[in-house]
Design a protein around this motif. Structure first.
Motif, PDB file in Angstrom:
ATOM      1  N   LEU A   1      46.647  51.482  63.155  1.00  0.00           N
ATOM      2  CA  LEU A   1      47.623  50.390  63.136  1.00  0.00           C
ATOM      3  C   LEU A   1      47.924  50.048  61.688  1.00  0.00           C
ATOM      4  O   LEU A   1      47.029  49.692  60.915  1.00  0.00           O
ATOM      5  CB  LEU A   1      47.067  49.183  63.875  1.00  0.00           C
ATOM      6  CG  LEU A   1      46.661  49.435  65.339  1.00  0.00           C
ATOM      7  CD1 LEU A   1      46.069  48.171  65.951  1.00  0.00           C
ATOM      8  CD2 LEU A   1      47.845  49.941  66.154  1.00  0.00           C
ATOM      9  N   VAL A   2      49.209  50.172  61.308  1.00  0.00           N
ATOM     10  CA  VAL A   2      49.620  50.025  59.910  1.00  0.00           C
ATOM     11  C   VAL A   2      50.687  48.942  59.801  1.00  0.00           C
ATOM     12  O   VAL A   2      51.786  49.093  60.347  1.00  0.00           O
ATOM     13  CB  VAL A   2      50.186  51.351  59.360  1.00  0.00           C
ATOM     14  CG1 VAL A   2      50.471  51.233  57.868  1.00  0.00           C
ATOM     15  CG2 VAL A   2      49.227  52.497  59.643  1.00  0.00           C
TER      16      VAL A   2
ATOM     17  N   SER B   1      35.881  47.939  59.326  1.00  0.00           N
ATOM     18  CA  SER B   1      34.673  48.356  58.592  1.00  0.00           C
ATOM     19  C   SER B   1      33.925  49.485  59.274  1.00  0.00           C
ATOM     20  O   SER B   1      32.875  49.896  58.809  1.00  0.00           O
ATOM     21  CB  SER B   1      33.702  47.181  58.380  1.00  0.00           C
ATOM     22  OG  SER B   1      34.293  46.194  57.575  1.00  0.00           O
ATOM     23  N   ARG B   2      34.455  49.999  60.361  1.00  0.00           N
ATOM     24  CA  ARG B   2      33.779  51.088  61.070  1.00  0.00           C
ATOM     25  C   ARG B   2      34.211  52.443  60.553  1.00  0.00           C
ATOM     26  O   ARG B   2      33.476  53.419  60.655  1.00  0.00           O
ATOM     27  CB  ARG B   2      34.057  50.988  62.571  1.00  0.00           C
ATOM     28  CG  ARG B   2      33.493  52.172  63.345  1.00  0.00           C
ATOM     29  CD  ARG B   2      33.602  51.985  64.837  1.00  0.00           C
ATOM     30  NE  ARG B   2      33.210  53.206  65.551  1.00  0.00           N
ATOM     31  CZ  ARG B   2      33.078  53.302  66.856  1.00  0.00           C
ATOM     32  NH1 ARG B   2      33.318  52.238  67.618  1.00  0.00           N
ATOM     33  NH2 ARG B   2      32.725  54.440  67.426  1.00  0.00           N
ATOM     34  N   TYR B   3      35.417  52.528  59.957  1.00  0.00           N
ATOM     35  CA  TYR B   3      35.951  53.810  59.520  1.00  0.00           C
ATOM     36  C   TYR B   3      36.068  53.835  58.000  1.00  0.00           C
ATOM     37  O   TYR B   3      36.662  52.940  57.390  1.00  0.00           O
ATOM     38  CB  TYR B   3      37.319  54.071  60.157  1.00  0.00           C
ATOM     39  CG  TYR B   3      37.231  54.325  61.643  1.00  0.00           C
ATOM     40  CD1 TYR B   3      37.153  55.615  62.151  1.00  0.00           C
ATOM     41  CD2 TYR B   3      37.194  53.251  62.534  1.00  0.00           C
ATOM     42  CE1 TYR B   3      37.054  55.832  63.518  1.00  0.00           C
ATOM     43  CE2 TYR B   3      37.089  53.471  63.906  1.00  0.00           C
ATOM     44  CZ  TYR B   3      37.021  54.763  64.387  1.00  0.00           C
ATOM     45  OH  TYR B   3      36.911  54.979  65.731  1.00  0.00           O
ATOM     46  N   GLY B   4      35.482  54.864  57.392  1.00  0.00           N
ATOM     47  CA  GLY B   4      35.599  55.056  55.959  1.00  0.00           C
ATOM     48  C   GLY B   4      36.850  55.837  55.625  1.00  0.00           C
ATOM     49  O   GLY B   4      37.342  56.638  56.435  1.00  0.00           O
ATOM     50  N   VAL B   5      37.389  55.603  54.437  1.00  0.00           N
ATOM     51  CA  VAL B   5      38.618  56.247  53.997  1.00  0.00           C
ATOM     52  C   VAL B   5      38.321  57.017  52.720  1.00  0.00           C
ATOM     53  O   VAL B   5      37.730  56.481  51.787  1.00  0.00           O
ATOM     54  CB  VAL B   5      39.737  55.213  53.739  1.00  0.00           C
ATOM     55  CG1 VAL B   5      41.038  55.914  53.387  1.00  0.00           C
ATOM     56  CG2 VAL B   5      39.918  54.325  54.959  1.00  0.00           C
TER      57      VAL B   5
ATOM     58  N   GLY C   1      44.859  45.765  55.542  1.00  0.00           N
ATOM     59  CA  GLY C   1      45.107  45.399  56.928  1.00  0.00           C
ATOM     60  C   GLY C   1      45.169  46.562  57.879  1.00  0.00           C
ATOM     61  O   GLY C   1      45.340  46.364  59.082  1.00  0.00           O
ATOM     62  N   VAL C   2      45.035  47.814  57.398  1.00  0.00           N
ATOM     63  CA  VAL C   2      45.060  48.971  58.286  1.00  0.00           C
ATOM     64  C   VAL C   2      43.811  48.956  59.161  1.00  0.00           C
ATOM     65  O   VAL C   2      42.703  48.737  58.677  1.00  0.00           O
ATOM     66  CB  VAL C   2      45.130  50.274  57.476  1.00  0.00           C
ATOM     67  CG1 VAL C   2      44.895  51.473  58.376  1.00  0.00           C
ATOM     68  CG2 VAL C   2      46.473  50.389  56.791  1.00  0.00           C
ATOM     69  N   ALA C   3      44.007  49.184  60.452  1.00  0.00           N
ATOM     70  CA  ALA C   3      42.875  49.175  61.391  1.00  0.00           C
ATOM     71  C   ALA C   3      42.925  50.424  62.258  1.00  0.00           C
ATOM     72  O   ALA C   3      43.995  50.843  62.699  1.00  0.00           O
ATOM     73  CB  ALA C   3      42.911  47.926  62.257  1.00  0.00           C
ATOM     74  N   VAL C   4      41.764  51.014  62.501  1.00  0.00           N
ATOM     75  CA  VAL C   4      41.655  52.198  63.345  1.00  0.00           C
ATOM     76  C   VAL C   4      41.172  51.773  64.730  1.00  0.00           C
ATOM     77  O   VAL C   4      40.147  51.092  64.860  1.00  0.00           O
ATOM     78  CB  VAL C   4      40.690  53.231  62.741  1.00  0.00           C
ATOM     79  CG1 VAL C   4      40.623  54.472  63.631  1.00  0.00           C
ATOM     80  CG2 VAL C   4      41.123  53.609  61.333  1.00  0.00           C
ATOM     81  N   ALA C   5      41.916  52.166  65.762  1.00  0.00           N
ATOM     82  CA  ALA C   5      41.582  51.787  67.140  1.00  0.00           C
ATOM     83  C   ALA C   5      41.201  53.030  67.928  1.00  0.00           C
ATOM     84  O   ALA C   5      42.036  53.924  68.110  1.00  0.00           O
ATOM     85  CB  ALA C   5      42.765  51.085  67.800  1.00  0.00           C
ATOM     86  N   PRO C   6      39.954  53.127  68.400  1.00  0.00           N
ATOM     87  CA  PRO C   6      39.549  54.281  69.210  1.00  0.00           C
ATOM     88  C   PRO C   6      40.276  54.287  70.550  1.00  0.00           C
ATOM     89  O   PRO C   6      40.576  53.236  71.122  1.00  0.00           O
ATOM     90  CB  PRO C   6      38.040  54.079  69.401  1.00  0.00           C
ATOM     91  CG  PRO C   6      37.639  53.029  68.426  1.00  0.00           C
ATOM     92  CD  PRO C   6      38.837  52.190  68.177  1.00  0.00           C
TER      93      PRO C   6
END
Length: 534
Positions: free
Chosen positions: A155-156, A90-94, A141-146
């Motif tokens: 992560l896909v 929820s931190r990264y918008g698409v 389920g895609v997640a963005v990791a700084p």
């Protein structure tokens, strides 16, 4: 009502009917501050809380923005897109999906090319995510990791595997206008994209880090503004098809402009006349430096310096009469003139008048001396159209020795200009448009229905040698430099190596093994069958 646990020491927030976010301390419930969202009494359909309630996201305004909400509200940060979707954190918008994969992508899978934006900082990243066919499922389920170096990893989940996908940092500037009459144009050097509507001119650099705009005066009736770059990529000429020249603008500072509306004789006097009279501007093309060439409806050419409004060559007829002058009912009403500079031959242009489009006549002129060089006669010539750009049915090779021409019979024919000979092989393009002429007898076409760029080899009968999937949306510009094709659709830029061997080697290197039968079904047409794609 969104609340925070006491240990966060942040006030709870709620969104209310009066288009505001209210912050209240958890212990007292008293109003600490109210952050308005910009509407004057409107509904809050586009205002949401993200990142556990720490961020207010507004998407239904002209300029979407984010605002951190704590003890005091922070300043608003503009977003490059609405970002109605978000990753699993929820931190990264698409942003809106850019779906790639060809005509069978919905069945066989493909990939999407989204822009991810950190909703806390406004920093944007571009990446490519594989999908099994349903575009929306690509984000499940895609997640963005700084990462510690400031970059991010996406992560896909793909089947039972988890892919770690690299994301590149991207600029977050975007065009503001979404007007129905918009036209885009990419600068010859590829460094800028211009957008013209009936209300304003906007320019964004290729890295999406600088945006500037200037208001435009209303065009003549039915003559919507079109941007055309000078050959040195320093100025933008704004003009109206079937109308008049307007002004030229410096790309470094749009407030630095030069009026051009009194240059073409008789054109300005026709601004209030809806019927064509012949003096109107039909096409404009870059020549060299800051010079442009103008073709009128009546089939006259002029050479003009857009930097200082000097007429270098006065108007002259492209070919002798009879020449349609814009009067009376005729098939010329349904076509338009086209003009294109010949690379490597200063001052030379290929010109097609409205009458010439119907006759299949291409006239090669030296506009510096008003001297006709030769005439190429063939089939009637197409007049391509696009919602977002001003395409041409003509494309020279980089040395100007050959000219590709798009015809009304859905065939592209290539001329050896010096010898006035056509290639024995044609290139079919049903439902497509001409993109350009590449090295080694290669012709590139764009099929919008299939979302494909096709590479045709004239030495191999003109058949498609390879296909390249491109994102959704109109292709608004592109250029070929050596073996590389760069295409632009206004929100995404791609640079593609046109050499099939290089493409296949890249695919094989990514796998490090032979492909399975299922994977091979997803590879581009023409992929070598020998393992491992050797």
């Amino acid at each position: 009502m969104k609340t925070f646990p006491p240990r966060d020491r942040k006030p709870p927030l709620k969104l209310v009917d009066k288009a505001a976010a209210e912050a209240m301390p958890f212990t007292t419930g008293r109003l600490r501050y109210s952050s308005t969202t910009g509407d004057s009494g409107g509904a809050l359909g586009g205002a949401t809380l993200r990142a556990g309630g720490e961020i207010l996201l507004r998407t239904d305004t002209t300029t979407p923005y984010i605002q951190a909400l704590g003890r005091t509200p922070s300043r608003r940060s503009e977003l490059p897109a609405a970002h109605e979707q978000s990753d699993a954190t929820s931190r990264y918008g698409v942003d809106t999906l850019a779906i790639v994969g060809g005509p069978k992508a919905s069945d066989n899978g493909g990939y999407v090319e989204p822009t991810l934006t950190d909703l806390r900082t406004g920093r944007s990243y571009h990446t490519r995510i594989p999908t099994s066919g349903e575009a929306s499922a690509a984000y499940s389920g895609v997640a963005v990791a700084p990462r510690t170096d400031g970059s991010v990893t996406v992560l896909v989940p793909v089947g039972t595997a988890l892919m770690a996908v690299h994301a590149e940092q991207a600029g977050n500037q975007r065009f503001q206008e979404n007007y129905a009459t918009r036209k885009y144009a990419m600068s010859p050097d590829g460094h800028f994209i211009a957008l013209a509507t009936d209300r304003r001119l906007e320019v964004i650099d290729a890295s999406r880090t600088r945006h500037q705009w200037v208001s435009l005066s209303p065009p003549a009736e039915e003559a919507h503004w079109i941007p055309t770059w000078t050959a040195d990529s320093k100025r933008i000429v704004v003009w109206g098809k079937g109308g008049n020249l307007n002004r030229s603008y410096s790309v470094q500072d749009l407030s630095d402009s030069m009026p051009l509306d009194n240059i073409v004789p008789g054109a300005k006097a026709l601004d209030t006349v809806t019927e064509l009279q012949g003096s109107e501007v039909d096409s404009v093309a870059a020549l060299q430096g800051s010079e442009i060439v103008v073709l009128t409806v009546a089939g006259r050419l002029a050479r003009i310096d857009a930097a200082d409004a000097t007429v270098r060559t006065q108007l002259f007829l492209v070919h002798p009469a009879p020449n349609w002058a814009g009067l009376g009912a005729s098939d010329e009403i349904f076509v338009r003139g086209q003009v294109l500079a010949r690379p490597g031959h200063p001052g030379q242009v290929a010109a097609v008048t409205r009458t010439g489009s119907l006759r299949g006549e291409i006239l090669l002129w030296d506009v510096r001396t008003a001297r006709r060089i030769t005439t190429l006669s063939g089939q009637p010539i197409s007049v391509p159209d696009s919602t977002n750009s001003f395409p041409s049915a003509l494309a020279f090779t980089t040395d100007g020795s050959h000219l590709a021409v798009q015809h009304t019979d859905e065939q592209i024919r290539v001329w050896d200009v010096g010898h006035k000979k056509q290639s024995p092989h044609n290139v079919p393009f049903p439902g497509g448009t001409l993109v350009g002429a590449g090295p080694g007898d290669r012709i590139l076409t764009f099929l919008p229905d299939r979302k494909q760029i096709r590479i045709h080899d004239l030495t191999d009968g003109g058949d498609a040698l390879a296909t390249l999937p491109v994102p959704d949306g109109d292709r608004i510009g592109g250029f070929i430099r050596g073996h590389h094709l760069t295409i632009e659709n206004g929100s995404l830029r791609q640079t593609i190596d046109l050499r099939p061997d290089t493409q296949f080697n890249t695919l094989c290197a990514a796998a490090g093994r032979d492909y399975t039968s299922a994977e091979r079904n997803l590879l581009p047409e023409g992929t070598p069958s020998k393992p491992p794609c050797a």
